[in-house]
Design an enzyme around this catalytic site. Structure first.
Site, PDB file in Angstrom:
ATOM      1  N   MET A  30       0.632  -0.988  -0.155  1.00 43.40           N
ATOM      2  CA  MET A  30       0.119   0.099   0.463  1.00 43.40           C
ATOM      3  C   MET A  30       0.924   1.316  -0.053  1.00 43.40           C
ATOM      4  O   MET A  30       0.867   2.344   0.258  1.00 43.40           O
ATOM      5  CB  MET A  30      -0.502  -0.279   0.906  1.00 43.40           C
ATOM      6  N   ASN A  32       4.079   4.166   0.962  1.00 36.18           N
ATOM      7  CA  ASN A  32       5.092   4.772   2.114  1.00 36.18           C
ATOM      8  C   ASN A  32       5.858   3.450   2.235  1.00 36.18           C
ATOM      9  O   ASN A  32       5.975   3.058   3.807  1.00 36.18           O
ATOM     10  CB  ASN A  32       3.784   4.880   3.260  1.00 36.18           C
ATOM     11  N   HIS A  37       9.393  -3.272   3.336  1.00 40.61           N
ATOM     12  CA  HIS A  37       8.874  -2.995   2.772  1.00 40.61           C
ATOM     13  C   HIS A  37      10.101  -3.899   1.178  1.00 40.61           C
ATOM     14  O   HIS A  37      10.220  -4.981   0.243  1.00 40.61           O
ATOM     15  CB  HIS A  37       8.251  -2.476   1.744  1.00 40.61           C
ATOM     16  N   GLN A 155      -2.736 -11.896   8.415  1.00 33.33           N
ATOM     17  CA  GLN A 155      -2.937 -11.920   6.907  1.00 33.33           C
ATOM     18  C   GLN A 155      -1.973 -13.200   6.461  1.00 33.33           C
ATOM     19  O   GLN A 155      -2.939 -13.233   4.416  1.00 33.33           O
ATOM     20  CB  GLN A 155      -2.332 -10.351   6.742  1.00 33.33           C
TER      21      GLN A 155
END
EC number: 6.3.2.1
Length: 294
Positions: A30, A32, A37, A155
């Protein structure tokens, strides 16, 4: 790095790559982007010839009173980081590309039971939004492998079950949680913390570690450990959502057959909701101790 905003254009580019025998790894985000990441992108580069990263703030997974409008969007900086890591393709769709007829009448993908516990209990509909958009992104990218962080353990578990249940030809790979030097799990939402809260935030991981250590030392009164941890979080200034000791396979209660446990926690610090987890292998001689102890 090439940027695409439509599914058709990205599919065409990836089809060309596949015709030359290249494999595809996918990292959905998503935006930012932080070091957590980037660690996913680096792992993806190890696993396939071509790396695709998507940046899409998915409105379907945000509740009515959550931070969709304020969620940090840093596209220029994100592009620079991805380019520096050798990402070949960036998928940057608008909401209308993903939900052309709106979200109210859009088909949804649901993983029952597993998606209703823990975070799902306090964020109803959240994981339906996650699985729906990940399913769509998988259909667009058609990756050989998809890479997710273990910070959101629930998740990751839900996506793996969705892939199994729907017979998707995607290998889902988890990457250990990236942390700051003081142990705080890296998150885009950490930027919401003020200076005082940022000093308190690592306590969440410390309490998780202390609970794991108690279990490692033989303490198996799990409900007592959970209660003590919630009280410790409150004393530190958190508002606990949950602190649950579970079987890592199904996120249900620990049983005599459990070989790997996961301790899941979510708590608010001010208005910022933080999540974290650690795992512990109860049977070190088994082959199940494959989850990262983070």
């Amino acid at each position: 790095m090439k940027t695409y905003s439509t599914a058709e254009a990205l599919r065409s580019a990836l089809n060309t790559a596949r015709q030359t025998g290249k494999s595809v790894a996918f990292v959905p985000t998503m935006g930012n982007l932080h070091e957590g990441h980037i660690s996913l992108v680096r792992r993806a580069r190890q696993l396939a010839d071509v790396v695709v990263v998507s940046i899409f703030v998915n409105p379907l997974q945000f509740g009515a009173n959550e931070d969709l409008d304020n969620y940090p969007r840093t596209i220029t900086a994100d592009k620079e980081k991805l380019f520096a890591e050798g990402t070949q393709y960036l998928f940057l769709p608008q909401v209308e590309e993903i939900y052309p007829e709106g979200m109210e009448i859009h088909s949804k993908v649901c993983v029952p039971e597993l998606g209703n516990r823990h975070c799902g209990a306090s964020r109803p509909g959240h994981f339906d939004g996650v699985t729906t958009v990940v399913n769509k992104l998988f259909n667009i990218v058609q990756p050989d492998v998809a890479v997710f962080g273990e910070k959101d353990f629930q998740q990751l578990s839900i996506i793996r079950k969705m892939v199994r249940d729907l017979l998707m030809p995607v290998n889902v790979v988890g990457v250990a949680t990236a942390r700051a030097e003081d142990g705080l799990a890296l998150s885009s939402r950490n930027g919401y913390l003020n200076e005082e809260q940022r000093q308190i935030a690592p306590v969440l991981h410390r309490i998780l570690q202390e609970t794991r250590q108690a279990i490692a030392c033989g303490y198996d009164s799990y409900r007592e450990l959970e209660c003590h941890a919630r009280l410790s979080l409150q004393a530190a200034g958190f508002e606990p959502d949950y602190f649950n000791i579970c079987d890592a396979r199904d996120l249900l209660d620990v049983t005599p057959e459990t070989e790997e446990i996961v301790i899941l926690a979510a708590a608010k610090l001010g208005s910022t909701r933080l999540i974290d987890n650690v795992t512990h292998n109860l049977n070190p001689s088994s082959d199940w101790g494959m989850l990262a102890t983070n």
